[in-house]
Scaffold this motif. Structure first.
Motif, PDB file in Angstrom:
ATOM      1  N   LEU A   1       0.845  -1.198   0.000  1.00 10.02           N
ATOM      2  CA  LEU A   1       0.000   0.000   0.000  1.00 10.02           C
ATOM      3  C   LEU A   1       0.880   1.248   0.000  1.00 10.02           C
ATOM      4  O   LEU A   1       0.668   2.175  -0.789  1.00 10.02           O
ATOM      5  CB  LEU A   1      -0.899  -0.018   1.241  1.00 10.02           C
TER       6      LEU A   1
ATOM      7  N   GLY B   1       2.565   1.578  -3.326  1.00 10.28           N
ATOM      8  CA  GLY B   1       1.630   2.105  -4.319  1.00 10.28           C
ATOM      9  C   GLY B   1       1.480   3.612  -4.224  1.00 10.28           C
ATOM     10  O   GLY B   1       1.418   4.312  -5.250  1.00 10.28           O
ATOM     11  N   VAL B   2       1.438   4.124  -2.994  1.00  8.60           N
ATOM     12  CA  VAL B   2       1.338   5.576  -2.791  1.00  8.60           C
ATOM     13  C   VAL B   2       2.579   6.272  -3.345  1.00  8.60           C
ATOM     14  O   VAL B   2       2.487   7.267  -4.070  1.00  8.60           O
ATOM     15  CB  VAL B   2       1.158   5.899  -1.288  1.00  8.60           C
TER      16      VAL B   2
ATOM     17  N   ASN C   1       2.872   6.413  -7.195  1.00  8.27           N
ATOM     18  CA  ASN C   1       1.894   7.281  -7.849  1.00  8.27           C
ATOM     19  C   ASN C   1       2.142   8.767  -7.592  1.00  8.27           C
ATOM     20  O   ASN C   1       1.390   9.618  -8.057  1.00  8.27           O
ATOM     21  CB  ASN C   1       0.473   6.924  -7.389  1.00  8.27           C
TER      22      ASN C   1
ATOM     23  N   SER D   1      -2.909  10.273  -3.919  1.00  6.55           N
ATOM     24  CA  SER D   1      -2.278   8.972  -4.171  1.00  6.55           C
ATOM     25  C   SER D   1      -2.686   7.954  -3.110  1.00  6.55           C
ATOM     26  O   SER D   1      -2.959   6.794  -3.421  1.00  6.55           O
ATOM     27  CB  SER D   1      -0.759   9.131  -4.187  1.00  6.55           C
ATOM     28  N   THR D   2      -2.747   8.393  -1.850  1.00  5.16           N
ATOM     29  CA  THR D   2      -3.156   7.499  -0.755  1.00  5.16           C
ATOM     30  C   THR D   2      -4.589   7.048  -0.936  1.00  5.16           C
ATOM     31  O   THR D   2      -4.907   5.857  -0.773  1.00  5.16           O
ATOM     32  CB  THR D   2      -3.009   8.223   0.604  1.00  5.16           C
TER      33      THR D   2
ATOM     34  N   THR E   1      -4.886   4.435  -3.770  1.00  4.00           N
ATOM     35  CA  THR E   1      -4.386   3.114  -3.398  1.00  4.00           C
ATOM     36  C   THR E   1      -5.323   2.429  -2.412  1.00  4.00           C
ATOM     37  O   THR E   1      -5.536   1.212  -2.487  1.00  4.00           O
ATOM     38  CB  THR E   1      -2.972   3.232  -2.784  1.00  4.00           C
TER      39      THR E   1
ATOM     40  N   LYS F   1      -8.372   0.766  -4.010  1.00  8.25           N
ATOM     41  CA  LYS F   1      -8.008  -0.489  -4.670  1.00  8.25           C
ATOM     42  C   LYS F   1      -7.928  -1.623  -3.651  1.00  8.25           C
ATOM     43  O   LYS F   1      -8.340  -2.758  -3.928  1.00  8.25           O
ATOM     44  CB  LYS F   1      -6.665  -0.335  -5.383  1.00  8.25           C
TER      45      LYS F   1
ATOM     46  N   GLY G   1      -2.621  -3.165  -8.440  1.00  8.66           N
ATOM     47  CA  GLY G   1      -1.375  -2.573  -7.971  1.00  8.66           C
ATOM     48  C   GLY G   1      -0.717  -3.314  -6.827  1.00  8.66           C
ATOM     49  O   GLY G   1       0.294  -2.857  -6.291  1.00  8.66           O
ATOM     50  N   PHE G   2      -1.270  -4.463  -6.420  1.00  4.15           N
ATOM     51  CA  PHE G   2      -0.670  -5.266  -5.364  1.00  4.15           C
ATOM     52  C   PHE G   2       0.055  -6.464  -5.994  1.00  4.15           C
ATOM     53  O   PHE G   2      -0.174  -6.793  -7.144  1.00  4.15           O
ATOM     54  CB  PHE G   2      -1.742  -5.747  -4.382  1.00  4.15           C
TER      55      PHE G   2
END
Length: 399
Positions: free
Chosen positions: A160, A163-164, A167, A180-181, A184, A187, A247-248
């Motif tokens: 997570l 991902g932030v 992005n 961005s947070t 993510t 998702k 995205g994981f």
């Protein structure tokens, strides 16, 4: 060296060393990883990590978590994560993350290098965790439930954060970080909703008196007995693919996909055949390739300065073991089981390497830090089963 030749040598040496270690009462994965270290750039320099071997290794990871998911129960893992097991999960992430960030700050790293060092220290590799527990026949124990739940929590939170970061724009503002947070998080919510929704739907079918094992029998009659394994793989691939698309790492979705498949969905004979097929492919062929490939990633020449490397190893090992042990004691587990959880959580393996490699490819960390993180992943993964065998198994067997 041609791919098939590399693969042949890797499998033969990994299986051979794995069997030697087993003969001396040690887990086979230690020998398999050592095979990669010996054959790789650090020693004999015969085989190098490459895209083709990496792809085979990823498929091996997929089958390792598929095998583990079939042996475990969704409710046990969910209950462990949603009850007092959350204490271990949070401690197992926050304490090592803080320790890693403090090391980065002490060596005056920039913000990104410090964050990635903390993330890699905080990781517990799910595939490594389940394989070690399989080696010790402990997948149905409370140690397994809490360790796997913590590994899932740690990996999801780390991914997570990753991902932030990925992005964020080149010049991030508070608004960009918040956006961005949020992106993510939704998702993650979508993936959780899919998993829980599917599980709820299955429970509703069972309550209505629908015999799910008859559905699998109909599928076998329709496409043939040998196709059952393929259907299972396709089902789990769907969850893995959705996880990756969001995205994981695909491992997260694949594990939950396998976890959702209960053995009662099959006739006993069908499940036994399926289990034998999966074990033959995983433990006899692809599993050793995966752990040997981790060893190939290790490059001794890039390790400098030595003092920093030793501090990272010391901090990563001690913070994870301490976090698991403290968490276990807080939820009133015995000393042996609490320490056992701490030791199991220390194995980082593929998940830590995924984050380190992404950070290196994107230029967030340099070659020196990357090699240190690879060493940390290899060393912690190799030492975990050895420590567990020596310090925990005798105490568990006494009871």
């Amino acid at each position: 060296m041609p791919l098939l030749t590399s693969l042949l040598i890797l499998i033969v040496v990994a299986r051979l060393l794995g069997q030697i270690f087993q003969r001396f009462g040690q887990p086979s994965i230690v020998g398999e990883m050592l095979a990669g270290v010996l054959l790789g750039p650090s020693f004999l320099n015969l085989i190098h990590p490459n895209t083709a071997l990496s792809s085979i290794s990823e498929f091996a990871v997929f089958l390792v978590v598929l095998s583990a998911g079939l042996e475990m129960n969704f409710k046990d893992i969910f209950n462990a994560l949603c009850s007092k097991g959350i204490v271990i999960a949070i401690l197992g992430f926050v304490l090592p993350l803080t320790a890693g960030i403090l090391v980065g700050a002490a060596f005056q790293f920039d913000v990104m290098r410090t964050v990635f060092l903390g993330l890699c220290v905080s990781i517990t590799a799910l595939p490594v965790t389940v394989r070690i527990l399989q080696n010790f026949n402990l997948l149905d124990s409370d140690i397994a439930r809490y360790s796997v739940a913590t590994a899932i929590f740690n990996d999801v939170v780390a991914l997570l954060v990753l991902g932030v970061i990925l992005n964020l724009p080149a010049q991030p503002s508070l608004g960009a970080i918040a956006l961005s947070t949020f992106g993510t998080l939704w998702k993650l919510v979508a993936l959780g909703a899919l998993i829980l929704g599917f599980n709820w739907q299955v429970e509703q079918m069972i309550r209505r008196g629908i015999h799910i094992e008859k559905i699998s029998e109909k599928l076998v009659e329709l496409v043939g007995n040998e196709a059952l394994f393929g259907i299972l793989v396709l089902f789990v691939l769907v969850f893995g693919s959705i996880s990756e698309a969001l995205g994981f790492h695909f491992v997260i979705g694949a594990f939950f996909g396998a976890l959702l498949i209960d053995r009662k969905f099959f006739l006993a004979s069908r499940y036994h055949e399926l289990d034998l097929t999966l074990r033959s492919i995983t433990e006899g062929f692809l599993g050793p390739v995966f752990f040997a490939y981790l060893g190939l990633e290790f490059n001794i020449e890039a390790l400098k300065p030595v003092g920093f490397v030793l501090i990272v190893l010391l901090v990563s090992i001690s913070s994870k073991v301490l976090a698991g042990w403290l968490g276990g004691l807080l939820i009133q587990l015995s000393q042996a089981r609490a320490l056992g959880i701490g030791i199991i959580l220390n194995g980082r393996g593929v998940m830590e390497l995924v984050i380190a490699s992404i950070a290196y490819e994107r230029g967030f960390i340099n070659q020196g830090l990357f090699s240190t993180l690879v060493l940390m992943g290899v060393v912690t993964t190799m030492m975990t089963p050895l420590m567990f065998r020596k310090w925990i198994m005798p105490r568990l067997e006494e009871k």
